[in-house]
Design a protein around this motif. Sequence first.
Motif, short mmCIF file in Angstrom:
data_model
loop_
_atom_site.label_atom_id
_atom_site.label_comp_id
_atom_site.label_asym_id
_atom_site.label_seq_id
_atom_site.Cartn_x
_atom_site.Cartn_y
_atom_site.Cartn_z
N ARG A 1 -13.50 27.41 -1.51
CA ARG A 1 -12.18 27.39 -1.87
C ARG A 1 -11.81 26.12 -2.40
O ARG A 1 -10.76 25.62 -2.95
CB ARG A 1 -10.79 28.06 -0.86
N GLY A 2 -12.74 25.10 -2.57
CA GLY A 2 -12.81 23.68 -2.77
C GLY A 2 -11.97 22.76 -1.79
O GLY A 2 -11.76 21.47 -2.19
N HIS A 3 -12.04 23.09 -0.51
CA HIS A 3 -11.56 22.04 0.52
C HIS A 3 -12.88 21.19 0.92
O HIS A 3 -13.90 21.56 1.20
CB HIS A 3 -11.02 23.05 1.84
N ILE A 4 -12.20 20.04 1.13
CA ILE A 4 -13.49 19.03 1.44
C ILE A 4 -12.88 18.22 2.43
O ILE A 4 -11.61 17.83 2.81
CB ILE A 4 -13.27 18.02 0.23
N VAL A 5 -13.66 18.11 3.61
CA VAL A 5 -13.58 17.48 4.91
C VAL A 5 -13.66 15.93 4.72
O VAL A 5 -14.91 15.48 3.70
CB VAL A 5 -14.40 18.06 5.93
N THR A 6 -12.93 15.05 5.17
CA THR A 6 -13.10 13.59 5.05
C THR A 6 -12.47 12.83 6.23
O THR A 6 -12.25 13.71 7.17
CB THR A 6 -12.72 12.84 3.93
N ASN A 7 -12.52 11.59 6.53
CA ASN A 7 -11.81 10.95 7.40
C ASN A 7 -10.41 10.57 6.99
O ASN A 7 -10.25 10.42 5.88
CB ASN A 7 -12.49 9.53 7.61
N ASP A 8 -9.63 10.85 8.26
CA ASP A 8 -8.27 10.41 7.93
C ASP A 8 -7.95 9.00 7.49
O ASP A 8 -7.02 8.83 6.73
CB ASP A 8 -7.32 10.72 9.26
N HIS A 9 -8.81 8.24 8.02
CA HIS A 9 -8.67 6.57 7.63
C HIS A 9 -9.11 6.31 6.09
O HIS A 9 -8.61 5.49 5.84
CB HIS A 9 -9.27 5.78 8.59
N VAL A 10 -9.77 7.39 5.80
CA VAL A 10 -9.88 7.10 4.30
C VAL A 10 -8.73 7.33 3.26
O VAL A 10 -8.74 6.63 2.29
CB VAL A 10 -11.29 8.06 3.66
N VAL A 11 -7.91 8.43 3.69
CA VAL A 11 -6.80 8.92 2.85
C VAL A 11 -5.48 8.42 3.48
O VAL A 11 -4.28 8.77 3.16
CB VAL A 11 -6.78 10.44 2.55
N ALA A 12 -5.56 7.80 4.55
CA ALA A 12 -4.26 7.53 5.13
C ALA A 12 -3.29 6.77 4.43
O ALA A 12 -2.05 7.28 4.50
CB ALA A 12 -4.51 6.41 6.44
N GLY A 13 -3.79 6.10 3.22
CA GLY A 13 -2.52 5.44 2.34
C GLY A 13 -2.57 5.95 1.05
O GLY A 13 -2.41 5.41 0.10
N ALA A 14 -2.78 7.35 1.11
CA ALA A 14 -3.21 8.14 -0.02
C ALA A 14 -1.90 7.86 -1.09
O ALA A 14 -0.84 8.02 -0.80
CB ALA A 14 -3.56 9.43 -0.02
N GLY A 15 -2.47 7.83 -2.14
CA GLY A 15 -1.55 7.79 -3.60
C GLY A 15 -2.01 8.74 -4.38
O GLY A 15 -1.74 10.02 -4.36
N THR A 16 -3.09 8.41 -5.31
CA THR A 16 -3.70 9.59 -6.16
C THR A 16 -5.05 9.51 -5.61
O THR A 16 -5.77 8.66 -5.28
CB THR A 16 -3.62 9.04 -7.67
N ILE A 17 -5.75 10.78 -5.26
CA ILE A 17 -7.02 11.02 -4.78
C ILE A 17 -7.73 11.82 -5.93
O ILE A 17 -7.31 12.70 -6.60
CB ILE A 17 -6.90 12.00 -3.37
N SER A 18 -9.00 11.24 -5.85
CA SER A 18 -10.01 11.95 -6.89
C SER A 18 -11.31 11.77 -6.10
O SER A 18 -11.40 11.21 -5.07
CB SER A 18 -10.34 11.26 -8.09
N VAL A 19 -12.19 12.80 -6.12
CA VAL A 19 -13.50 12.91 -5.80
C VAL A 19 -14.62 13.01 -6.92
O VAL A 19 -14.29 13.48 -8.01
CB VAL A 19 -13.85 14.04 -4.94
N VAL A 20 -15.73 12.39 -6.65
CA VAL A 20 -16.73 12.26 -7.52
C VAL A 20 -18.04 13.10 -7.18
O VAL A 20 -18.33 12.62 -5.90
CB VAL A 20 -17.05 10.83 -8.39
N GLY A 21 -18.34 14.08 -7.73
CA GLY A 21 -19.34 14.95 -7.50
C GLY A 21 -20.86 14.21 -7.87
O GLY A 21 -20.96 13.22 -8.34
N GLN A 22 -21.92 14.73 -7.20
CA GLN A 22 -23.44 14.26 -7.60
C GLN A 22 -23.65 14.41 -8.92
O GLN A 22 -24.47 13.64 -9.41
CB GLN A 22 -24.13 15.05 -6.56
N ASP A 23 -22.94 15.25 -9.83
CA ASP A 23 -23.23 15.22 -11.13
C ASP A 23 -22.34 14.29 -11.81
O ASP A 23 -22.28 14.27 -13.20
CB ASP A 23 -22.95 16.75 -11.70
N GLY A 24 -21.72 13.47 -11.20
CA GLY A 24 -20.70 12.58 -11.89
C GLY A 24 -19.47 12.94 -12.35
O GLY A 24 -18.63 12.06 -12.74
N ARG A 25 -19.12 14.14 -12.30
CA ARG A 25 -17.69 14.56 -12.55
C ARG A 25 -16.59 14.07 -11.56
O ARG A 25 -16.71 14.18 -10.49
CB ARG A 25 -17.65 16.21 -12.68
N ARG A 26 -15.55 13.50 -12.22
CA ARG A 26 -14.39 13.05 -11.55
C ARG A 26 -13.50 14.18 -11.48
O ARG A 26 -13.00 14.61 -12.69
CB ARG A 26 -13.69 11.77 -12.14
#
Length: 291
Positions: free
Chosen positions: A129-154
């Motif tokens: 369903r598109g859920h991605i696990v990461t660390n809380d300290h990575v997104v703790a100050g989140a404003g805008t979040i994006s992910v980049v896959g292995q194919d380079g798509r943002r």
Amino acid sequence: MSTTPPGLGEPRGPWFTSPDLAHGGAPVRVLPQEAGPAESGSNRRWPRLLLAGVALVAVSAGAGGTAGWLAAPEAPVTGAASPPPAPAGTPVPSDLVTAAARALPGVVSVQVRGGASRSSGSGFVIDDRGHIVTNDHVVAGAGTISVVGQDGRRLAARLVGRDPGSDIAVVRVDGARLPALPLAPAGQTRVGEPALALGSPLGLSGTVTAGIVSALDRPVRLGGGARQSAVQTDASINPGNSGGPLVNARGEVVGVNTAIATLEGGGSIGIGFAIPIERAARVAEGLIERG
């Protein structure tokens, strides 16, 4: 203007406990920057002074210098001679090549922008369903979040939920099919088995480092909370690996890479820690249900 090199971050955090070999193993509370130089002519003081500079830091990375936590393992650390280099041309085990190829498509770089600050880490897909696990300290100050896959798509992502106590967070991307990584069965991870750390250390996406599971149930303090058991590995983990998976030779996730031991605030010294996947998955499932 900040002089912090892009992708390195700036560790900071509360006090940590370091074993003191010069005093029978009794723990002392010190800050890494308070470790002084060794006294000349005294070979007996170096274990205490060395360990006073050993810290455990979360390994998110960003041009703006993301936060980390300092802690320390409960067990004493002892010196050991460096192993001889492997002969040139030593073949890479085929199972690790297969494991890396199987896991990499489900690993992403997590990038966060909030005002003038930027930070980055890693993450991995946990379901279809598109859920991605990461660390809380990575997104703790989140404003805008994006992910980049292995194919380079943002891809744009939204925060589903955070759990600072366990240092686990979940983000979600909609409308994109990313392959989910299989999770290792509970209780099956063994000391000495091969392990791969995958992620984007120093902003280098799609990086794979190899080692072994060097200890289980290592008590460390993560996320500024109580001590938690962690999977210890000698697979190289560096700033930017935070939130990425530690996988076994079958490509199954055994932990979420979270912290490294350092000397005097330096980089990886070959001791890293991952949140056991059983705990991470349980927290992630709760965040998804509530989110």
